[in-house]
Design a protein around this motif. Structure first.
Motif, mmCIF file in Angstrom:
data_model
loop_
_atom_site.group_PDB
_atom_site.id
_atom_site.type_symbol
_atom_site.label_atom_id
_atom_site.label_comp_id
_atom_site.label_asym_id
_atom_site.label_seq_id
_atom_site.Cartn_x
_atom_site.Cartn_y
_atom_site.Cartn_z
ATOM 1 N N MET A 1 0.744 -1.144 -0.071
ATOM 2 C CA MET A 1 0.132 0.071 0.064
ATOM 3 C C MET A 1 0.806 1.151 -0.094
ATOM 4 N N SER A 2 0.259 2.258 0.115
ATOM 5 C CA SER A 2 1.085 3.665 0.180
ATOM 6 C C SER A 2 1.745 3.917 1.263
ATOM 7 N N GLU A 3 2.783 4.838 1.149
ATOM 8 C CA GLU A 3 3.318 5.064 2.590
ATOM 9 C C GLU A 3 2.556 5.582 3.511
ATOM 10 N N LEU A 4 1.719 6.633 2.757
ATOM 11 C CA LEU A 4 0.585 7.387 3.804
ATOM 12 C C LEU A 4 -0.294 6.339 4.422
ATOM 13 N N SER A 5 -0.898 5.482 3.740
ATOM 14 C CA SER A 5 -1.974 4.497 4.159
ATOM 15 C C SER A 5 -1.137 3.485 5.512
ATOM 16 N N ASN A 6 -0.001 3.560 4.951
ATOM 17 C CA ASN A 6 0.824 2.530 6.125
ATOM 18 C C ASN A 6 1.095 3.212 7.586
ATOM 19 N N LEU A 7 1.340 4.648 7.263
ATOM 20 C CA LEU A 7 1.402 5.328 8.703
ATOM 21 C C LEU A 7 -0.108 5.417 9.407
ATOM 22 N N ILE A 8 -0.979 5.630 8.568
ATOM 23 C CA ILE A 8 -2.386 5.742 9.248
ATOM 24 C C ILE A 8 -2.665 4.370 9.864
ATOM 25 N N PHE A 9 -2.380 3.206 9.331
ATOM 26 C CA PHE A 9 -2.838 1.902 9.719
ATOM 27 C C PHE A 9 -1.758 1.176 10.401
ATOM 28 N N HIS A 10 -0.784 1.773 10.690
ATOM 29 C CA HIS A 10 0.554 1.402 11.457
ATOM 30 C C HIS A 10 0.815 -0.274 11.112
ATOM 31 N N GLY A 11 0.731 -0.320 9.593
ATOM 32 C CA GLY A 11 1.208 -1.665 9.081
ATOM 33 C C GLY A 11 0.220 -2.546 8.955
ATOM 34 N N ILE A 49 -9.775 -1.720 12.780
ATOM 35 C CA ILE A 49 -8.696 -1.458 13.234
ATOM 36 C C ILE A 49 -8.298 -0.154 13.575
ATOM 37 N N PRO A 50 -7.371 0.099 14.436
ATOM 38 C CA PRO A 50 -7.045 1.608 14.888
ATOM 39 C C PRO A 50 -6.445 2.302 13.677
ATOM 40 N N GLN A 51 -6.931 3.875 13.695
ATOM 41 C CA GLN A 51 -6.238 4.657 12.695
ATOM 42 C C GLN A 51 -5.449 5.607 13.524
ATOM 43 N N TYR A 52 -4.270 5.922 12.914
ATOM 44 C CA TYR A 52 -3.429 6.868 13.776
ATOM 45 C C TYR A 52 -2.989 8.004 13.000
ATOM 46 N N SER A 92 -15.900 4.566 15.529
ATOM 47 C CA SER A 92 -15.718 5.403 16.812
ATOM 48 C C SER A 92 -14.595 6.609 16.798
ATOM 49 N N TYR A 93 -14.200 7.627 17.416
ATOM 50 C CA TYR A 93 -13.336 8.154 17.469
ATOM 51 C C TYR A 93 -13.026 8.433 18.908
ATOM 52 N N CYS A 94 -11.500 8.767 18.935
ATOM 53 C CA CYS A 94 -10.823 8.669 20.514
ATOM 54 C C CYS A 94 -10.169 10.071 20.980
ATOM 55 N N VAL A 95 -10.415 11.051 20.046
ATOM 56 C CA VAL A 95 -9.728 12.135 20.186
ATOM 57 C C VAL A 95 -10.822 13.471 20.321
ATOM 58 N N LYS A 96 -10.231 14.496 20.605
ATOM 59 C CA LYS A 96 -11.484 15.765 20.516
ATOM 60 C C LYS A 96 -10.731 16.752 19.954
ATOM 61 N N ALA A 97 -11.682 17.987 19.481
ATOM 62 C CA ALA A 97 -11.124 19.076 18.817
ATOM 63 C C ALA A 97 -10.123 19.784 19.606
ATOM 64 N N GLY A 98 -9.029 20.318 19.024
ATOM 65 C CA GLY A 98 -7.917 20.988 19.698
ATOM 66 C C GLY A 98 -6.943 20.179 20.328
ATOM 67 N N GLU A 103 2.275 10.428 16.289
ATOM 68 C CA GLU A 103 2.242 9.195 15.219
ATOM 69 C C GLU A 103 1.788 8.120 16.171
ATOM 70 N N LYS A 104 1.880 8.035 17.521
ATOM 71 C CA LYS A 104 1.134 7.311 18.362
ATOM 72 C C LYS A 104 -0.285 7.365 18.711
ATOM 73 N N THR A 105 -0.879 8.368 18.289
ATOM 74 C CA THR A 105 -2.452 8.690 18.837
ATOM 75 C C THR A 105 -3.168 7.940 18.182
ATOM 76 N N VAL A 106 -4.176 7.124 18.734
ATOM 77 C CA VAL A 106 -5.014 6.387 17.869
ATOM 78 C C VAL A 106 -6.153 7.672 17.619
ATOM 79 N N LEU A 107 -6.809 7.715 16.642
ATOM 80 C CA LEU A 107 -7.544 8.748 16.249
ATOM 81 C C LEU A 107 -8.976 8.162 16.303
ATOM 82 N N GLY A 108 -8.963 6.914 16.070
ATOM 83 C CA GLY A 108 -10.500 6.217 15.965
ATOM 84 C C GLY A 108 -10.317 4.949 15.130
ATOM 85 N N TYR A 109 -11.498 4.347 14.895
ATOM 86 C CA TYR A 109 -11.442 2.950 14.471
ATOM 87 C C TYR A 109 -12.255 2.773 13.139
#
Length: 122
Positions: A1-11, A49-52, A92-98, A103-109
């Motif tokens: 896959m793309s370098e960007l998608s691998n960063l988002i999905f942590h491989g 799966i988590p998205q980072y 679902s999402y795991c973060v809030k505005a602001g 790169e270790k933060t899970v944004l959501g699933y």
């Protein structure tokens, strides 16, 4: 896959399921999709799966897009890169505005909210 998608999905396993551009209209339980796909979809083989975050950034918006079948989303701004990325159709999402993220933060699933036919990231 793309370098960007691998960063988002942590491989984790994913595949390109719908590229940017013209496509056939798809009927979903939340309504029909557009004939122009204004993004890129990555399927996750039915898994939530988590998205980072891809690097240091800031969450600029989270919520539910009622205009498109209540799709859950997270917008993240990456100042060093000069880009914003939208994570859409989340279960679902795991973060809030602001919130500051790394790169270790899970944004959501990955999910199937809104006009979606399967679990994926848009």
């Amino acid at each position: 896959m793309s370098e960007l998608s691998n960063l988002i999905f942590h491989g984790k396993e994913h595949k390109l399921t719908s590229p940017y551009g013209r496509r056939a209209v798809i009927n979903t339980s939340a309504g029909a999709t557009s004939g122009f796909h204004n993004g890129v979809d990555y399927g996750t083989f039915g898994k939530k799966i988590p998205q980072y975050a891809i690097e240091d950034g800031e969450v600029i918006s989270v919520g539910k897009d009622e205009a498109y079948g209540n799709a859950l989303y997270v917008w993240v701004k990456y100042p060093r890169l000069g880009i914003k990325l939208l994570h859409y159709h989340l279960d679902s999402y795991c973060v809030k505005a602001g919130q500051k993220v790394t790169e270790k933060t899970v944004l959501g699933y990955t999910g199937k909210t809104g006009r979606a036919t399967g679990i994926h990231l848009h």
